[in-house]
Design a protein around this motif. Structure first.
Motif, mmCIF file in Angstrom:
data_model
loop_
_atom_site.group_PDB
_atom_site.id
_atom_site.type_symbol
_atom_site.label_atom_id
_atom_site.label_comp_id
_atom_site.label_asym_id
_atom_site.label_seq_id
_atom_site.Cartn_x
_atom_site.Cartn_y
_atom_site.Cartn_z
ATOM 1 N N SER A 193 0.815 -1.290 -0.077
ATOM 2 C CA SER A 193 0.029 -0.151 -0.173
ATOM 3 C C SER A 193 0.867 1.016 -0.045
ATOM 4 O O SER A 193 0.329 2.298 -0.171
ATOM 5 N N ALA A 194 2.112 1.049 0.103
ATOM 6 C CA ALA A 194 3.113 2.304 0.069
ATOM 7 C C ALA A 194 3.067 2.906 -1.208
ATOM 8 O O ALA A 194 3.633 3.952 -1.434
ATOM 9 N N THR A 195 2.965 2.009 -2.004
ATOM 10 C CA THR A 195 3.105 2.340 -3.606
ATOM 11 C C THR A 195 1.736 2.761 -4.114
ATOM 12 O O THR A 195 1.606 3.164 -5.336
ATOM 13 N N VAL A 196 0.937 3.153 -3.080
ATOM 14 C CA VAL A 196 -0.434 3.562 -3.947
ATOM 15 C C VAL A 196 -0.470 5.168 -3.743
ATOM 16 O O VAL A 196 -0.119 5.831 -2.777
ATOM 17 N N LYS A 197 -0.945 5.770 -4.521
ATOM 18 C CA LYS A 197 -1.174 7.335 -4.691
ATOM 19 C C LYS A 197 -2.606 7.671 -4.249
ATOM 20 O O LYS A 197 -3.672 7.233 -4.897
ATOM 21 N N PHE A 198 -2.902 8.575 -3.330
ATOM 22 C CA PHE A 198 -4.028 8.996 -3.163
ATOM 23 C C PHE A 198 -4.468 10.242 -3.789
ATOM 24 O O PHE A 198 -3.474 11.237 -4.013
ATOM 25 N N ARG A 199 -5.596 10.377 -4.197
ATOM 26 C CA ARG A 199 -6.091 11.514 -5.156
ATOM 27 C C ARG A 199 -7.509 11.892 -5.097
ATOM 28 O O ARG A 199 -8.332 10.886 -4.649
ATOM 29 N N GLN A 200 -7.934 13.062 -5.382
ATOM 30 C CA GLN A 200 -9.422 13.410 -5.447
ATOM 31 C C GLN A 200 -9.976 12.791 -6.726
ATOM 32 O O GLN A 200 -9.239 12.760 -7.813
ATOM 33 N N PRO A 201 -11.077 12.116 -6.787
ATOM 34 C CA PRO A 201 -11.407 11.289 -7.922
ATOM 35 C C PRO A 201 -11.836 12.451 -9.110
ATOM 36 O O PRO A 201 -12.125 13.476 -8.783
ATOM 37 N N THR A 202 -12.027 11.970 -10.462
ATOM 38 C CA THR A 202 -12.312 12.484 -11.548
ATOM 39 C C THR A 202 -13.486 12.037 -12.317
ATOM 40 O O THR A 202 -13.751 10.655 -11.817
ATOM 41 N N ASP A 203 -14.093 12.489 -13.197
ATOM 42 C CA ASP A 203 -15.101 11.700 -13.956
ATOM 43 C C ASP A 203 -14.466 10.637 -14.676
ATOM 44 O O ASP A 203 -15.360 9.760 -15.195
ATOM 45 N N GLY A 204 -13.250 10.543 -15.112
ATOM 46 C CA GLY A 204 -12.842 9.399 -15.516
ATOM 47 C C GLY A 204 -12.624 8.095 -14.802
ATOM 48 O O GLY A 204 -12.418 6.756 -15.040
ATOM 49 N N ASP A 205 -13.009 8.128 -13.325
ATOM 50 C CA ASP A 205 -13.039 7.162 -12.316
ATOM 51 C C ASP A 205 -14.298 6.442 -12.252
ATOM 52 O O ASP A 205 -14.510 5.521 -11.602
ATOM 53 N N GLY A 206 -15.413 6.915 -12.788
ATOM 54 C CA GLY A 206 -16.693 6.152 -12.487
ATOM 55 C C GLY A 206 -17.151 4.834 -12.818
ATOM 56 O O GLY A 206 -17.418 4.158 -11.878
ATOM 57 N N HIS A 207 -16.617 4.582 -13.956
ATOM 58 C CA HIS A 207 -16.699 2.934 -14.489
ATOM 59 C C HIS A 207 -15.743 2.275 -13.542
ATOM 60 O O HIS A 207 -16.294 1.195 -13.103
#
Length: 169
Positions: A3-17
């Motif tokens: 999980s250290a290689t995971v990036k956190f970010r705010q979602p975008t419209d490209g994440d819906g599917h």
């Protein structure tokens, strides 16, 4: 993958599917339509967090919103973690990161509902409340009999806070 290689970010419209597919893999979570997931990733992006791996795949997501009558509250709707990432503390890291972000926007309380049989979610939120150093209380929000015609467990409301002024604990 760690999980250290995971990036956190705010979602975008490209994440819906991708969100729709992630939730479908995370039984027993309730699935929603792709359209609903698109709204979670756009209209509710400020109160959601996406976790992606080094390949850019969505491996974790928390959706939430600020109830109109309680704008000082983050209601966490759903926590999804891909099976490849479970047991690594990803859900807790996402939740604490999201709380830190929304606290800077005036959120002072955290709410969620958890069924009595969902020990994993209970443990996640109790650990988060403990790490944040905030008290919590519980009450039945939606009753099995009254709201679900006995077809689902009670939904127990967990309400915690207030958050400290500096939630970076």
């Amino acid at each position: 993958m760690s999980s250290a290689t995971v990036k956190f970010r705010q979602p975008t419209d490209g994440d819906g599917h991708s969100l729709n597919q992630l939730v479908a893999r995370c039984q027993p979570l309730d699935t929603n339509s792709v359209y609903c997931n698109l709204l979670q990733c756009t209209d509710f992006a400020d109160t959601a967090i996406a976790a992606e791996n080094t390949d850019g795949d969505l491996v974790g997501f928390i959706s939430g919103y600020r109830p109109p009558a309680r704008p000082d509250t983050l209601f966490v709707w759903q926590v999804a973690v891909d099976s490849s990432m479970r047991g690594q503390g990803l859900a807790l890291r996402m939740l604490l990161t999201l709380v830190e972000r929304v606290a800077a926007q005036g959120v002072r309380f955290i709410e969620t509902t958890i069924t009595p049989g969902n020990a994993a979610s209970q443990a996640l939120f109790l650990k988060a409340f403990n790490q944040l150093g905030i008290p919590h209380n519980t009450s039945v929000l939606f009753s099995s009999q009254k709201h679900f015609a006995g077809q689902s467990e009670d939904e127990v409301l967990y309400r915690a806070g207030p958050l400290p002024h500096d939630s970076n604990k």
